[in-house]
Design a protein around this motif. Structure first.
Motif, PDB file in Angstrom:
ATOM      1  N   ASN A  97       0.802  -1.225   0.000  1.00 52.25           N
ATOM      2  CA  ASN A  97       0.000   0.000   0.000  1.00 52.25           C
ATOM      3  C   ASN A  97       0.840   1.283   0.000  1.00 52.25           C
ATOM      4  OD1 ASN A  97       0.957  -0.167   2.608  1.00 52.25           O
ATOM      5  ND2 ASN A  97      -1.022   0.171   3.602  1.00 52.25           N
ATOM      6  N   SER A  98       2.169   1.127   0.004  1.00 51.42           N
ATOM      7  CA  SER A  98       3.042   2.306  -0.006  1.00 51.42           C
ATOM      8  C   SER A  98       4.488   1.871  -0.220  1.00 51.42           C
ATOM      9  CB  SER A  98       2.941   3.061   1.331  1.00 51.42           C
ATOM     10  OG  SER A  98       3.564   2.300   2.368  1.00 51.42           O
ATOM     11  N   TRP A 115      -6.489   0.661  -3.031  1.00 52.51           N
ATOM     12  CA  TRP A 115      -5.213   1.312  -2.729  1.00 52.51           C
ATOM     13  C   TRP A 115      -4.255   0.453  -1.930  1.00 52.51           C
ATOM     14  CZ3 TRP A 115      -2.868   2.947   1.893  1.00 52.51           C
ATOM     15  CH2 TRP A 115      -3.592   2.669   3.056  1.00 52.51           C
ATOM     16  N   PHE A 118      -0.774   0.483  -4.229  1.00 50.27           N
ATOM     17  CA  PHE A 118      -0.094   1.776  -4.214  1.00 50.27           C
ATOM     18  C   PHE A 118       1.424   1.648  -4.024  1.00 50.27           C
ATOM     19  CE2 PHE A 118      -3.475   5.283  -3.295  1.00 50.27           C
ATOM     20  CZ  PHE A 118      -4.221   4.835  -4.365  1.00 50.27           C
ATOM     21  N   SER A 164      -3.642   6.803 -12.308  1.00 45.61           N
ATOM     22  CA  SER A 164      -2.268   7.320 -12.434  1.00 45.61           C
ATOM     23  C   SER A 164      -2.249   8.790 -12.840  1.00 45.61           C
ATOM     24  CB  SER A 164      -1.481   6.490 -13.448  1.00 45.61           C
ATOM     25  OG  SER A 164      -1.973   6.674 -14.770  1.00 45.61           O
ATOM     26  N   TRP A 191      -2.502  14.312  -5.950  1.00 43.13           N
ATOM     27  CA  TRP A 191      -2.733  13.939  -4.551  1.00 43.13           C
ATOM     28  C   TRP A 191      -2.290  15.040  -3.601  1.00 43.13           C
ATOM     29  CZ3 TRP A 191      -5.447   9.684  -3.203  1.00 43.13           C
ATOM     30  CH2 TRP A 191      -5.648   8.719  -4.200  1.00 43.13           C
ATOM     31  N   TYR A 250       0.378   7.422   5.101  1.00 42.11           N
ATOM     32  CA  TYR A 250       1.139   8.473   4.408  1.00 42.11           C
ATOM     33  C   TYR A 250       1.204   9.744   5.255  1.00 42.11           C
ATOM     34  CZ  TYR A 250       1.047   5.794   0.041  1.00 42.11           C
ATOM     35  OH  TYR A 250       1.226   4.837  -0.925  1.00 42.11           O
ATOM     36  N   ILE A 297       1.717  10.008  -2.474  1.00 39.67           N
ATOM     37  CA  ILE A 297       1.033   8.878  -3.106  1.00 39.67           C
ATOM     38  C   ILE A 297       1.353   8.847  -4.600  1.00 39.67           C
ATOM     39  CG2 ILE A 297      -1.230   7.959  -3.776  1.00 39.67           C
ATOM     40  CD1 ILE A 297      -2.296   8.894  -1.087  1.00 39.67           C
ATOM     41  N   GLU A 298       1.665   7.662  -5.066  1.00 39.87           N
ATOM     42  CA  GLU A 298       1.995   7.454  -6.472  1.00 39.87           C
ATOM     43  C   GLU A 298       1.197   6.244  -6.973  1.00 39.87           C
ATOM     44  OE1 GLU A 298       6.018   6.278  -9.040  1.00 39.87           O
ATOM     45  OE2 GLU A 298       5.928   5.938  -6.875  1.00 39.87           O
ATOM     46  N   VAL A 299       0.438   6.442  -8.019  1.00 41.24           N
ATOM     47  CA  VAL A 299      -0.309   5.334  -8.617  1.00 41.24           C
ATOM     48  C   VAL A 299       0.184   5.131 -10.039  1.00 41.24           C
ATOM     49  CG1 VAL A 299      -2.584   4.395  -9.132  1.00 41.24           C
ATOM     50  CG2 VAL A 299      -2.319   6.021  -7.249  1.00 41.24           C
TER      51      VAL A 299
END
Length: 241
Positions: free
Chosen positions: A39-40, A69, A73, A99, A103, A129, A135-137
């Motif tokens: 998730n991160s 997410w 993520f 994407s 955010w 976060y 956050i990067e998708v």
């Protein structure tokens, strides 16, 4: 961080505070696969550190079970770590759209208001976060349609879409040689804002599918591993409601 489930499968326990799901490591003679993409970046780094501490090789492939997410993520960090990312074509179309999202703390609130992000997820995302802007998708490197088999050497992983009550893009990771299925959130009800809504018809379809699948252990996204018999008992009760 990783616990041994079978001789060739390891898993992490879920974290309720950040809704971090259970993730898996499947070891073959040639390659290894990571079940879920995290998730991160923090989660991905912790997972890979745990793999290294056990003297295991870094996974070559990581597969996300669906678009939520907490399961995908971490893809950007996996790409930076040189791990190939995989998901279904349905999941990848959603990730391609996401994407392009921007955010920030303010935008997160807007996405929740617009039901783009379930209200239930808001607190967990904030806990994971420190800076929402981090956050990067991104979409996966490989998208498959319906089913994809990965030969790890002596062990295979079957990535496949299955009928389920949680999402339209839900998939599982089936390891037939070990009798293990990583379900992601397929067993869960559908999340609508902060409510869980079940669908007995879809539960029945899932029950029928799993009844013909040869496995002994279910690893679900947010619960400890359990025997197939226990899972099937729960599904039968839910479909009869």
């Amino acid at each position: 961080m990783l616990k041994k489930l079978t001789e060739n499968i390891f898993y992490t326990e879920p974290d309720e505070a950040t809704d971090r799901p259970a993730m898996g490591y499947i070891r073959g003679e040639r390659l290894s696969l990571m079940a879920e993409c995290g998730n991160s970046p923090k989660t991905v780094k912790a997972f890979l550190s745990g793999v290294s501490e056990l003297g295991l090789k870094k996974p070559v492939i990581a597969c996300a079970t669906h678009c939520h997410w907490d399961h995908c993520f971490g893809m950007g960090e996996l790409k930076r770590q040189g791990v190939l990312t995989v998901c279904s074509d349905k999941t990848n179309e959603i990730l391609k759209d996401m994407s392009g999202w921007k955010w920030s703390a303010e935008l997160l609130e807007r996405y929740v208001e617009e039901d783009k992000i379930p209200l239930f997820c808001r607190e967990h995302i904030i806990n994971e976060y420190q800076n929402i802007g981090d956050i990067e998708v991104c979409p996966a490197d490989i998208a498959y349609h319906g089913e994809m088999r990965v030969d790890l050497g002596g062990i295979s992983c079957v990535l496949m879409a299955i009928p389920n009550p949680h999402t339209e893009d839900g998939t599982v990771i089936y390891v037939p040689e070990e009798g293990v299925v990583f379900f992601g959130d397929c067993v869960c009800e559908e999340l609508v804002r902060d409510r869980w809504v079940d669908n007995p018809k879809k539960v029945a379809e899932m029950y029928a599918f799993l009844d013909g699948l040869d496995f002994s252990t279910a690893v679900e996204g947010h619960f400890p591993p359990r025997p197939k018999s226990e899972l099937m008992k729960e599904l039968k009760e839910r479909m009869e409601k």
